[in-house]
Design an enzyme around this catalytic site. Structure first.
Site, PDB file in Angstrom:
ATOM      1  N   ASP A  21     -39.705  11.626 -30.948  1.00  0.00           N
ATOM      2  CA  ASP A  21     -39.173  10.384 -30.393  1.00  0.00           C
ATOM      3  C   ASP A  21     -38.511   9.625 -31.528  1.00  0.00           C
ATOM      4  O   ASP A  21     -38.986   9.658 -32.663  1.00  0.00           O
ATOM      5  CB  ASP A  21     -40.294   9.533 -29.775  1.00  0.00           C
ATOM      6  CG  ASP A  21     -40.810  10.117 -28.463  1.00  0.00           C
ATOM      7  OD1 ASP A  21     -40.056  10.850 -27.792  1.00  0.00           O
ATOM      8  OD2 ASP A  21     -41.965   9.825 -28.105  1.00  0.00           O
ATOM      9  N   ASP A  26     -36.292  11.571 -22.615  1.00  0.00           N
ATOM     10  CA  ASP A  26     -36.964  10.519 -21.849  1.00  0.00           C
ATOM     11  C   ASP A  26     -35.943   9.659 -21.110  1.00  0.00           C
ATOM     12  O   ASP A  26     -36.160   9.273 -19.954  1.00  0.00           O
ATOM     13  CB  ASP A  26     -37.798   9.627 -22.773  1.00  0.00           C
ATOM     14  CG  ASP A  26     -38.908  10.372 -23.494  1.00  0.00           C
ATOM     15  OD1 ASP A  26     -39.384  11.396 -22.957  1.00  0.00           O
ATOM     16  OD2 ASP A  26     -39.291   9.936 -24.589  1.00  0.00           O
TER      17      ASP A  26
END
Length: 192
Positions: free
Chosen positions: A139, A158
């Site tokens: 991330d 995401d």
């Protein structure tokens, strides 16, 4: 208007057989997956995990800060990486099996975004450390503050999953089916 064999043409049916939007579905899914994979490769190579200060962009609206996430979105389910891997595989199978029924361009885009995002994060779970099926997802996007202070850190996979889910919700609320037709909702006048 009569058809060639003397049967009336249904005004609601197209003259040519409809085909599912498989090309659109495949292009969007591959694009979402490719953007996610390439971005993670660049981030892993140029934005070390130990960087003391994240990269600040757009006056602090976006920060680039690499972290490794063993959980799902927003770090939910940390410690259940193997379960999340199995769930992601199941989602991929269901979406791929559904693809041949997609005659709606909107549903094709929505499910392709979810598929591309799911495959992007699944690739991390399968191929990143600490091991196959237990890998941590890269991330790297933090909005409105560094280190995920204002909003959890996320990645392009995401973002694709979220956009696909929002589009799917809008299509469902509008009554658009996978076949592209709108479901007629009963009105109060129908009872009269």
């Amino acid at each position: 208007m009569q058809a060639a064999r003397g049967t009336p043409l249904n005004e609601h049916e197209p003259e040519h057989p409809r085909r599912p939007h498989l090309v659109l579905f495949a292009v969007v899914a591959v694009a979402a997956l490719a953007l996610d994979v390439v971005s993670k490769i660049v981030v892993a190579a140029h934005l070390p995990l130990t960087r003391p200060t994240p990269v600040r962009l757009l006056g602090g609206a976006i920060y680039l800060d690499q972290v490794r996430n063993s959980g799902a979105a927003f770090s939910f389910g940390t410690g259940f990486t193997v379960v999340l891997t199995v769930v992601a595989l199941a989602v991929v199978v269901v979406i791929v099996r559904t693809a041949r029924r997609l005659f709606s361009a909107g549903w094709s885009v929505a499910l392709a975004l979810v598929l591309g995002g799911a495959l992007g994060n699944l690739a991390d779970r399968l191929f990143r450390s600490p091991g196959v099926g237990r890998g941590h997802v890269v991330d790297w996007i933090s909005v409105f503050g560094p280190y995920g202070q204002k909003w959890p850190i996320f990645n392009l996979a995401d973002a694709a999953i979220t956009c696909g889910a929002v589009l799917a919700a809008v299509l469902a609320l509008l009554g658009v089916d996978f076949d592209g037709r709108r479901t007629r909702r009963p009105s109060p006048d129908d009872d009269a």
